[in-house]
Scaffold this active site. Sequence first.
Site, PDB file in Angstrom:
ATOM      1  N   HIS A 308       0.848  -1.193   0.000  1.00 54.18           N
ATOM      2  CA  HIS A 308       0.000   0.000   0.000  1.00 54.18           C
ATOM      3  C   HIS A 308       0.880   1.239   0.000  1.00 54.18           C
ATOM      4  O   HIS A 308       1.931   1.250   0.645  1.00 54.18           O
ATOM      5  CB  HIS A 308      -0.914   0.017   1.237  1.00 54.18           C
ATOM      6  CG  HIS A 308      -2.054   0.979   1.113  1.00 54.18           C
ATOM      7  ND1 HIS A 308      -1.924   2.311   1.398  1.00 54.18           N
ATOM      8  CD2 HIS A 308      -3.339   0.790   0.697  1.00 54.18           C
ATOM      9  CE1 HIS A 308      -3.085   2.912   1.179  1.00 54.18           C
ATOM     10  NE2 HIS A 308      -3.957   2.020   0.752  1.00 54.18           N
ATOM     11  N   ASP A 365      -8.040  -4.774  -0.130  1.00 63.63           N
ATOM     12  CA  ASP A 365      -8.594  -5.371  -1.343  1.00 63.63           C
ATOM     13  C   ASP A 365      -8.405  -6.880  -1.389  1.00 63.63           C
ATOM     14  O   ASP A 365      -9.178  -7.593  -2.019  1.00 63.63           O
ATOM     15  CB  ASP A 365      -7.954  -4.739  -2.580  1.00 63.63           C
ATOM     16  CG  ASP A 365      -8.286  -3.276  -2.659  1.00 63.63           C
ATOM     17  OD1 ASP A 365      -9.469  -2.945  -2.590  1.00 63.63           O
ATOM     18  OD2 ASP A 365      -7.362  -2.449  -2.749  1.00 63.63           O
TER      19      ASP A 365
HETATM   20  N1  ACO Z   1       4.061  -7.762  -5.281  1.00 62.72           N
HETATM   21  C1  ACO Z   1       5.413  -7.908  -5.386  1.00 62.72           C
HETATM   22  N2  ACO Z   1       6.293  -6.918  -5.112  1.00 62.72           N
HETATM   23  C2  ACO Z   1       5.788  -5.733  -4.709  1.00 62.72           C
HETATM   24  C3  ACO Z   1       4.404  -5.522  -4.584  1.00 62.72           C
HETATM   25  C4  ACO Z   1       3.529  -6.586  -4.872  1.00 62.72           C
HETATM   26  N3  ACO Z   1       2.207  -6.458  -4.746  1.00 62.72           N
HETATM   27  N4  ACO Z   1       4.181  -4.264  -4.177  1.00 62.72           N
HETATM   28  C5  ACO Z   1       5.395  -3.678  -4.070  1.00 62.72           C
HETATM   29  N5  ACO Z   1       6.368  -4.580  -4.387  1.00 62.72           N
HETATM   30  C6  ACO Z   1       7.827  -4.358  -4.302  1.00 62.72           C
HETATM   31  C7  ACO Z   1       8.330  -3.480  -5.440  1.00 62.72           C
HETATM   32  O1  ACO Z   1       8.744  -4.278  -6.534  1.00 62.72           O
HETATM   33  C8  ACO Z   1       9.476  -2.759  -4.781  1.00 62.72           C
HETATM   34  O2  ACO Z   1      10.576  -3.670  -4.701  1.00 62.72           O
HETATM   35  P1  ACO Z   1      12.104  -3.104  -4.752  1.00 62.72           P
HETATM   36  O3  ACO Z   1      12.252  -2.240  -3.515  1.00 62.72           O
HETATM   37  O4  ACO Z   1      12.950  -4.326  -4.738  1.00 62.72           O
HETATM   38  O5  ACO Z   1      12.208  -2.307  -6.014  1.00 62.72           O
HETATM   39  C9  ACO Z   1       8.997  -2.539  -3.355  1.00 62.72           C
HETATM   40  O6  ACO Z   1       8.041  -3.598  -3.100  1.00 62.72           O
HETATM   41  C10 ACO Z   1       8.295  -1.185  -3.137  1.00 62.72           C
HETATM   42  O7  ACO Z   1       7.299  -1.035  -4.153  1.00 62.72           O
HETATM   43  P2  ACO Z   1       6.712   0.366  -4.627  1.00 62.72           P
HETATM   44  O8  ACO Z   1       6.022   0.157  -5.929  1.00 62.72           O
HETATM   45  O9  ACO Z   1       7.789   1.396  -4.555  1.00 62.72           O
HETATM   46  O10 ACO Z   1       5.679   0.673  -3.493  1.00 62.72           O
HETATM   47  P3  ACO Z   1       4.520   1.721  -3.580  1.00 62.72           P
HETATM   48  O11 ACO Z   1       4.240   2.134  -2.190  1.00 62.72           O
HETATM   49  O12 ACO Z   1       4.819   2.785  -4.549  1.00 62.72           O
HETATM   50  O13 ACO Z   1       3.304   0.871  -4.188  1.00 62.72           O
HETATM   51  C11 ACO Z   1       1.293  -0.302  -4.468  1.00 62.72           C
HETATM   52  C12 ACO Z   1       2.171   0.540  -3.513  1.00 62.72           C
HETATM   53  C13 ACO Z   1       1.061   0.460  -5.773  1.00 62.72           C
HETATM   54  C14 ACO Z   1      -0.047  -0.542  -3.788  1.00 62.72           C
HETATM   55  C15 ACO Z   1       2.025  -1.645  -4.735  1.00 62.72           C
HETATM   56  O14 ACO Z   1       2.304  -2.287  -3.521  1.00 62.72           O
HETATM   57  C16 ACO Z   1       1.229  -2.554  -5.655  1.00 62.72           C
HETATM   58  O15 ACO Z   1       1.324  -2.426  -6.882  1.00 62.72           O
HETATM   59  N6  ACO Z   1       0.434  -3.516  -5.080  1.00 62.72           N
HETATM   60  C17 ACO Z   1      -0.388  -4.393  -5.873  1.00 62.72           C
HETATM   61  C18 ACO Z   1      -1.652  -3.714  -6.318  1.00 62.72           C
HETATM   62  C19 ACO Z   1      -2.667  -3.510  -5.189  1.00 62.72           C
HETATM   63  O16 ACO Z   1      -2.921  -4.390  -4.395  1.00 62.72           O
HETATM   64  N7  ACO Z   1      -3.257  -2.318  -5.169  1.00 62.72           N
HETATM   65  C20 ACO Z   1      -4.258  -1.952  -4.168  1.00 62.72           C
HETATM   66  C21 ACO Z   1      -3.683  -1.023  -3.163  1.00 62.72           C
HETATM   67  S1  ACO Z   1      -4.869  -0.659  -1.887  1.00 62.72           S
HETATM   68  C22 ACO Z   1      -5.847   0.592  -2.484  1.00 62.72           C
HETATM   69  O17 ACO Z   1      -5.476   1.291  -3.371  1.00 62.72           O
HETATM   70  C23 ACO Z   1      -7.188   0.790  -1.881  1.00 62.72           C
END
Ligand code: ACO
Length: 426
Positions: A308, A365
């Site tokens: 998140h 979610d």
């Molecule tokens: N699966 C695998 N790896 C992940 C995931 C995931 N779901 N989410 C983040 N990571 C990893 C990234 O690859 C990154 O790795 P690194 O540090 O080695 O490069 C690290 O975790 C940080 O990721 P960011 O994208 O920088 O984190 P951010 O806070 O920007 O993203 C987000 C948050 C967009 C929700 C992300 O976790 C994601 O895409 N999750 C899946 C989609 C999802 O469930 N969305 C619903 C969110 S809840 C809502 O909006 C109500």
Amino acid sequence: MNKDTITLTNNRDAKSYEFPILNATVGPSVVDISTFYKETDMFTYDEGYTSTASCRSSITYIDGEKGKLMYRGYDIAYLAKKKTFLDTAYLLLNGELPNKEELDNFSFEMQKRSFVNEGVKNLFDAFPDHAHPMAILSAGVSALSAFYYKHLEINTKEEYKEMANRIVAKIPTLAAFSHRYSNGLPIIYPDMNRGFTENFLYMLRSYPHNYVELKEIEIKALDTIFTLHADHEQNASTTAVRNLASTNAHPYAAISAGIGALWGKSHGGANESVIRQLEMIGSVDRVDEFIAKAKDKEDPFRLMGFGHRVYKNFDPRATILKDIRNELMHELGISSELVDVANKIEEIALSDEYFISRNLYPNIDFYSGLILQALKIPKEMFAVIFVIGRTPGWIAQWSELNKQKTIKIARPRQLYTGPNDRTPEY
Ligand code: ACO
């Protein structure tokens, strides 16, 4: 020097500027840069508002590090466990939790106002079968402004209350109708004898002369989902609502804009993506393969329902929904390959170094999709459910902005990167 200021030095000309720091009741302070352009002849740049507070608000507070969410100062766990969605909606709309009499009156208002003008049906008749329910719902909410055209000016407390009650009460009816029309099913009118959440499930799942028996746990699960979605600070759809409000647009237009923003896959569509991904994985044997894909830096695959932007420890809403999901599955006796796949993913991710070190916990979610599926709600309706929950929050935010003494139209500036002066002599 005033300590409650921040000093910025422009290294191009060594000029310094001082800006006031404003304190929040709780959480980060903000730097007031409203005079920045006037003083420095420059704009600030912050795409996606990652460091920018766009307003003052006393409605909702999130502490992402501590996994805390409060509406009007009340912890989300208290509201979800001890109160109903109607209590929460009343709290958001009026600032205080209702007493028994206020709640009874509010509940009666919801029942009384749940019917929509028969003309709405003519409008919905024009949509083709399989039209997306979000398309039908957003058109329906916009259309309410045509049916209630005499009530678009909202100046007094009474006018506000009437508008808020009208919209919160009618959204579930329009939402249920959007499902029925989208699937060519006969519509079911609201039942004045049922409570808010029960009435919605009844309109969604019943047939004429064949009313579904709804279990208490089903109503409780959906009511909790509504409560957990009721507001979430200045997220994308709320920002859309506030932007419209800043132009003096009426609430029906503002809420339609909120619905449009929520329809986006990155906002209200995430729980639908969770279910689609679980279906794609399909069997417990394939979970390891997809966990490996999620961890592979070269692979864009992400586990939906994990991580998140704001909650970096845990999502407090997910903790509450996990218990509800377990209770619901147990009471309904649901077991399926999809649930087994979800359980295995959750188990691995919660103990895997990759997910632990990046604070990637299941988010709201991950659980809400499974709950809605157990409630026999089709995937296309997931974002619609989100709209029902979020409506009181949107109205509260619309009203908060409208109560300000002076309202500044939302009008961001830009860093222009296009061509300059290409007009030929003419
Ligand atoms: N699966 C695998 N790896 C992940 C995931 C995931 N779901 N989410 C983040 N990571 C990893 C990234 O690859 C990154 O790795 P690194 O540090 O080695 O490069 C690290 O975790 C940080 O990721 P960011 O994208 O920088 O984190 P951010 O806070 O920007 O993203 C987000 C948050 C967009 C929700 C992300 O976790 C994601 O895409 N999750 C899946 C989609 C999802 O469930 N969305 C619903 C969110 S809840 C809502 O909006 C109500």
